[in-house]
Design a protein around this motif. Sequence first.
Motif, short mmCIF file in Angstrom:
data_model
loop_
_atom_site.label_atom_id
_atom_site.label_comp_id
_atom_site.label_asym_id
_atom_site.label_seq_id
_atom_site.Cartn_x
_atom_site.Cartn_y
_atom_site.Cartn_z
N GLU A 167 -8.35 -53.49 21.04
CA GLU A 167 -7.34 -52.46 20.74
C GLU A 167 -8.01 -51.20 20.20
N CYS A 168 -7.43 -50.06 20.54
CA CYS A 168 -8.03 -48.78 20.16
C CYS A 168 -7.42 -48.23 18.87
N HIS A 169 -6.80 -49.10 18.08
CA HIS A 169 -6.21 -48.67 16.80
C HIS A 169 -6.10 -49.89 15.89
N HIS B 86 -1.45 -48.77 25.92
CA HIS B 86 -0.34 -49.69 25.72
C HIS B 86 0.46 -49.79 26.99
N CYS C 105 -3.09 -43.24 19.57
CA CYS C 105 -2.12 -44.25 19.14
C CYS C 105 -2.11 -44.64 17.66
N ASN D 224 -9.97 -42.46 17.22
CA ASN D 224 -8.93 -42.27 18.24
C ASN D 224 -7.89 -41.30 17.66
ZN ZN Z 1 -4.45 -47.93 20.52
#
Ligand code: ZN
Length: 216
Positions: A94-96, A2, A127, A124
């Motif tokens: 995005e990682c979430h 982010h 986040c 992950n």
């Molecule tokens: Zn993320």
Amino acid sequence: MHIVQVGMEYDVLKENNRIANSNYRLLKKNGIKAIELMGSIGSGKTALVIKLADRVRKKGLRACAIAGDVAGDDDQRRMRESGLDAVNCNTGRECHLDANLVKRSLDKIDLDLYDVIFIENVGNLVCPADFPLGADYRVVVISTTEGDDMVRKHHDIFLHSDVAILNKMDIADAVGVDPEVILGDYKKLTGGLKTMYGCSARTEEGMDEIVSVLGL
Ligand code: ZN
Ligand code: MG
């Protein structure tokens, strides 16, 4: 990752929380219990969803899942092959998951048809902690194969979750990890107030307790 200014980050999180609350209300209005699973890639989230959903369905309840991943539909396919209805939710980069992506997935589900929805987050341990989705339970899943330092390295996600699970107990010896170290770290982090539940999604050891903790 982010890369946003502090003020902007605050707005993003505030907006996420607003949508998460509205997801929660929508789920409640439809009498649905939602369980989110967070954890690293390879911790066994998908296997756990499948095993938990099997048990839910054996009790005569109706379950489905939202399979969150950056790309691809591998988890959704595994779920469907097990007989579990599932929608795919790709984040693109995005990682979430965020509450808005979950809202869009809920729009694709006929909520009249289900009693329980499992939401599998992207692999992950960082986040997802910041982005509630509107589930009744936020569950974090780690496995013995990740080593004994996950709790020491990732305080936030353990403090932001309701239930913590240590998966792959059956192969702890083989990977040279002492589960007691991990369970002890979690107890310390939570001031001795919370227990991490050991299990094996493969052998189903410890699954009864998890089902009862989640009220399934
Ligand atoms: Zn993320
Ligand atoms: Mg998975």
